[in-house]
Design an enzyme around this catalytic site. Structure first.
Site, PDB file in Angstrom:
ATOM      1  N   VAL A   5       7.241 -13.983   8.051  1.00 62.86           N
ATOM      2  CA  VAL A   5       7.207 -12.570   8.359  1.00 62.86           C
ATOM      3  C   VAL A   5       6.023 -11.962   7.850  1.00 62.86           C
ATOM      4  CG1 VAL A   5       9.792 -12.363   8.318  1.00 62.86           C
ATOM      5  CG2 VAL A   5       8.629 -12.262   6.223  1.00 62.86           C
ATOM      6  N   ASN A  31      15.220  -8.024   7.320  1.00 55.91           N
ATOM      7  CA  ASN A  31      15.907  -8.350   6.416  1.00 55.91           C
ATOM      8  C   ASN A  31      15.250  -9.372   5.340  1.00 55.91           C
ATOM      9  OD1 ASN A  31      18.553  -8.629   5.067  1.00 55.91           O
ATOM     10  ND2 ASN A  31      18.550 -10.763   5.726  1.00 55.91           N
ATOM     11  N   TYR A  98       9.498  -7.762  -7.342  1.00 56.56           N
ATOM     12  CA  TYR A  98      10.753  -7.530  -6.326  1.00 56.56           C
ATOM     13  C   TYR A  98      11.018  -6.162  -6.542  1.00 56.56           C
ATOM     14  CZ  TYR A  98      15.156  -8.096  -4.467  1.00 56.56           C
ATOM     15  OH  TYR A  98      16.441  -7.929  -3.683  1.00 56.56           O
ATOM     16  N   ALA A  99      11.355  -5.649  -7.732  1.00 54.04           N
ATOM     17  CA  ALA A  99      11.392  -4.264  -7.830  1.00 54.04           C
ATOM     18  C   ALA A  99      10.483  -3.277  -7.025  1.00 54.04           C
ATOM     19  CB  ALA A  99      11.584  -3.800  -9.152  1.00 54.04           C
ATOM     20  N   ALA A 100       9.120  -3.407  -7.286  1.00 49.54           N
ATOM     21  CA  ALA A 100       8.227  -2.549  -6.796  1.00 49.54           C
ATOM     22  C   ALA A 100       8.323  -2.830  -5.025  1.00 49.54           C
ATOM     23  CB  ALA A 100       7.034  -3.126  -7.409  1.00 49.54           C
ATOM     24  N   SER A 101       8.518  -3.823  -4.733  1.00 58.85           N
ATOM     25  CA  SER A 101       8.421  -3.927  -3.267  1.00 58.85           C
ATOM     26  C   SER A 101       9.549  -3.507  -2.642  1.00 58.85           C
ATOM     27  CB  SER A 101       8.235  -5.450  -3.028  1.00 58.85           C
ATOM     28  OG  SER A 101       9.221  -6.181  -3.322  1.00 58.85           O
ATOM     29  N   LYS A 102      10.780  -3.698  -3.268  1.00 55.56           N
ATOM     30  CA  LYS A 102      12.040  -2.950  -2.633  1.00 55.56           C
ATOM     31  C   LYS A 102      11.995  -1.522  -2.713  1.00 55.56           C
ATOM     32  CE  LYS A 102      13.935  -6.694  -1.135  1.00 55.56           C
ATOM     33  NZ  LYS A 102      14.408  -6.828   0.357  1.00 55.56           N
TER      34      LYS A 102
END
Length: 316
Positions: A5, A31, A98-102
């Site tokens: 992706v 997703n 993970y937190a920053a990207s989400k």
């Protein structure tokens, strides 16, 4: 179609495939995501940071760039991105990338929504709770960090299955199809007002009579779907019926004809013919047969069931 992706050509290829297979793109569910290597920011490598943000956030940018023009060509549609509560509601140790990207996905979603709302494109971010996937591990209990709420001890949290995420996404997308069906209902109302009564009634009654036979409906079931008494339906299904159908009855028949066409496109026989009489655990039915749900709920439910099947047919 398998692929990466984070690869922009892959995003374009997916849209091309949807347009080739389904004559257009109605809805998209973006997703894919990864947590990456867990650890404090001071120990995180640039490669790990880049890998996580490329998969979780940059891929969404690539997807939107390709999906939105296709949705515009279709006259509108729906996009859903899977974000997370991590980075939005709370922060968890070792999950900075993970937190920053989400969290970035939420910002991207908000901008896309205002940029393309006027083009009938709906953009939403789905913030799922802890979900049991291969990436989350085999333990059905949440990890210790998730067993507190805002730093306060609480009961252990249990990870939910991925089906709840899937059904939530379907319901978000379904709103699009319910809107489309509502517009079609207005179109049908115009037809009811504009066309000559004998012409529209004859065509609708003949079509629904054949559908009732194809679905193996009882006399009472067919009459109830058409909002008629048993005796009226006996007369109405015969050629030369002299009575006048109400607007509600005509809208019911038109929606049921559309539902029949969608089922024939989505399923093969015998499922396409048996579907309305099989118990259904989908979100619109709660284990009952679609025919019973439509009889109980009347025209609004018939329209929602048609929207539900259209959503399935659209690939969401």
């Amino acid at each position: 179609m398998a692929g990466d992706v984070a690869d922009k050509p892959y995003a374009a290829a997916l849209v091309d495939l949807a347009e080739a297979e389904f004559s257009g793109l109605d809805a998209a569910f973006n997703n894919a995501g990864v947590t990456g290597d867990m650890g404090p920011v001071t120990e995180m490598t640039h490669a790990s940071w880049d890998s996580v943000t490329a998969t979780n956030l940059t891929s969404a940018f690539h997807a939107a760039k390709c999906q939105i023009p296709a949705l515009i060509r279709r006259g509108g549609g729906s996009i859903v991105f899977t974000s997370a509560f991590v980075g939005h509601t709370i922060g968890l140790p070792g999950m900075a990338a993970y937190a920053a990207s989400k969290a970035g996905l939420i910002g991207l979603t908000q901008v896309l929504a205002v940029e393309h709302g006027a083009e009938s494109i709906r953009v939403n971010a789905l913030l799922a709770g802890g979900t049991k996937t291969e990436m989350a591990g085999d333990d059905r209990k949440a990890p210790p960090d998730l067993q507190t709420r805002h730093g306060k001890p609480g009961p252990p949290l249990t990870l939910g299955g991925p089906n709840r995420v899937i059904w939530t996404c379907i319901m978000i997308h379904m709103n699009l199809f319910v809107i489309r069906v509502s517009k079609e209902r207005q179109h049908m109302e115009n037809l009811v007002l504009d066309r000559a009564a004998p012409d529209r009634q004859g065509v609708a009654l003949k079509a629904f009579t054949r559908i009732a036979d194809a679905w193996s409906l009882t006399l009472r079931e067919a009459a109830a779907l058409a909002d008629m008494s048993d005796s009226t339906w006996k007369r109405a299904k015969k050629p030369g019926f002299a009575g006048d159908l109400t607007r509600d009855q005509m809208l019911r028949l038109s929606a049921l004809i559309g539902l029949y066409k969608s089922l024939e496109l989505y399923f093969n026989e015998p499922i396409s013919r048996d579907w309305v009489k099989l118990p259904n655990r989908g979100p619109e039915f709660d284990g009952v047969r679609p025919v019973d749900a439509m009889i109980e709920g009347g025209l609004p439910k018939i329209l929602r069931v048609r929207g539900y099947v259209d959503a399935l047919r659209g690939g969401v």
